[in-house]
Design a protein around this motif. Sequence first.
Motif, PDB file in Angstrom:
ATOM      1  N   ASN A  59      58.629  15.704  45.917  1.00 56.97           N
ATOM      2  CA  ASN A  59      59.980  16.070  45.482  1.00 56.97           C
ATOM      3  C   ASN A  59      60.611  17.068  46.442  1.00 56.97           C
ATOM      4  N   VAL A  62      61.789  15.189  49.477  1.00 54.67           N
ATOM      5  CA  VAL A  62      62.982  14.397  49.164  1.00 54.67           C
ATOM      6  C   VAL A  62      64.202  15.300  49.096  1.00 54.67           C
ATOM      7  N   LYS A  72      60.318   9.630  45.612  1.00 49.11           N
ATOM      8  CA  LYS A  72      60.033  10.490  44.467  1.00 49.11           C
ATOM      9  C   LYS A  72      59.552   9.677  43.275  1.00 49.11           C
ATOM     10  N   HIS A  76      55.287   9.515  42.294  1.00 52.01           N
ATOM     11  CA  HIS A  76      55.717  10.406  41.210  1.00 52.01           C
ATOM     12  C   HIS A  76      54.697  11.521  40.972  1.00 52.01           C
TER      13      HIS A  76
END
Length: 751
Positions: A59, A62, A72, A76
């Motif tokens: 994350n 990103v 993302k 995950h």
Amino acid sequence: MFSLRENIVRDYAEYVKSFLKIRDESIARFVQEKLDAGELWPDALVQLNPAYEYGPSINDLVSRGLLHPLCKEIFHGFRLYQHQYQAIEVALRRENYVVTTGTGSGKSMTYLIPIIDHVLKHNPEDGRVRAIIVYPMNAFINSQLNAIDSLAKSFNERNPGTQFPITYNRYTGQESDEEKRSIRENPPHILLTNYVMLELMLTRPEERPFVDRTFTALEFLVFDELHTYRGRQGADVALLIRRLRERCGNPDLIHIGTSATMITGGNLSDQQQVVASVARKIFGVDVKPENIITETLKPVFSISYTRQQLAAAVLGPLPQNEAEFLQSPLAAWIERTFGLEEIGGYLKRRVPITLQEGAARLAAETGIEIETCARRLQDMLLFGSKIKLPDGNPLFAFKLHQFISQGGSVYATLETKAKRQLTLVAQHYAPDGQKLLFPLVFCRECGQEYYLVELHAQEKRVIPRPPETGATSEEAEDGYLLLDEEGIWTDDLDLLPENWFNITNRGEKRLKREYQPFVPRRLFIQPDGIIVEEPGADNVPCWFLPRPFLLCLTCGEVYTRRNRNEFRKLAHLSSEGRSTATTLLSISAITNIRRRNLFPENAQKLLSFTDNRQDASLQAGHFNDFVEVALLRSSIYKALEENQALDHTNIAMKVTDALALDQAAYAREVGTYGSLARRNREILEALIEYRIYEDLRRGWRVVQPNLEQCGLLRIDYDGLEDLAGITSPGRTIRSWPNLHQKYGLRPSMPF
């Protein structure tokens, strides 16, 4: 874990020792001491996998605009290790790199994340190959395919109605023609293959969509386990990479390699320089030393302690929970001793050591007995393996590396039994540099030792002959020496086997011409191998027997000239081959895992690696043969237990009953009733009957002696005693010993 290792080694040791039949007490005692000391199965090395330093999350990358937003969702909640983040940075700079980190460090993510990110950023709807990932074995391909399948499944579950945007497939040559055609017609973004198949892709016109510049959009070429490509194979792979780069038409192709280890020793900079040099030779492109990515480790324990506190942790109670464990001085000591060391400000893995070596170090620091330290180290390692870190990995993820050595030969100097030197180390000379060391072999029947030699008659000397090799020159003669201080043999021709002679019309015995070269020859030999004419204090009397071995001068066992397999006649230190050893160790591991219920039932498995497909096929066949023989013998034993005695009229039926096989296990067409069921049963009984007698016959199974040789059954012959008592004029038929009597076995059951 430690008890499992002990049980496996014990089982293997018992098997190896069961073949040792050594007549000379001093040699037998020497070998027993060496085996008891673990000469062939030394203590296992303990390797503690350290923790990795964390980097940013997916994350974070990103949000910083480094990765495509869909990453993302695909990865995950994925938290990167520092070395994974470094690899992504290099890939984003479109530079070549090699990742050299330990097992379980997530090396696959160091190239999957950059590849998937690139595809997402560059027209993912364009179904052309963007990356070829090459693995040394198809098993790795299948494992990687399962890992990507998990990513895709997780993505689809979190995003209903959305298809996983990346296509991938394997192309190894083992797929059906229909599957291959489908893959060629719809090339995936990521193609998983092996280097042999990649070679074929460059030669087959129908596979041009994978490699040709007209069809492909290749940007990444990944070679997993780069260290496996060395020697001639490494040269072949290096040329293959150059041809592929030219064929795909992309001079800026990103080359990526991964390896658990490629070099040890030196500081970090030296290691990077060496690995970069190897990578440049394989890939044929520039690989910067700073792009050799190594693991970044971190200590779990940061506590300090005194010598007294460490000793108290050894003698005190075990930690009861995770919090106590993390504050234990002994746990911190274990991490620093078995896991991490600092060199030039850089944390690296320690070279594995044995538990006993670690216990000795702990004893030296605390003054506590080594045995106590060893027990406590075992307890702490096992307890620590149950504690989980935030990433789900065990706090103490340790491995036991057990090396099993195949027994070679016992080596001895050519001196009197009271003076000769013995060793298991293959060398030409004894430590004094003057006396020769000869390999010994032992008669399988009586255990008499024989020296392996080359006889150079013209030069009047003997030299050691390595096992299973021939003479080094035409003038030399292969053979065996029997050291004869006790007068075991003489020049009396009447001691030779009867079949070596012809009987003339006048009743005289005449030695056959073909056996004349095999008559034992008396020699007097000095420790340096020089043959002298007369006996003396500095030489020993010996008998030379040419190869092939036809007669044991001690027990009188006779072999024919047609039987040229010396392995069946003479044993080395151990009789099992590599395939037998692998089978025994594997079966022992599985048996002990199940017996002790150490792991969940679905994890009670064993993975065996071999060098190539041919060896894998050989090993699979060996497993099958071993299991087949074991099933047959256990069924014979069970049938004897139930019936006490069997004969030729009922043994096949009773053993088949004991085997209790379903028809589906042996019949192509299963019959549930009527003539088909009876026919299947009759055919199975006929096969079982043949296999029973074939197994009981003493054949090629030197490493699998039959039930009679093992003393697990006794064979009697109906009417033998009566026959043995029949007399004729001037002659009585004398009885002879059964096999179990001949070999000194203790029969347990009649057959």
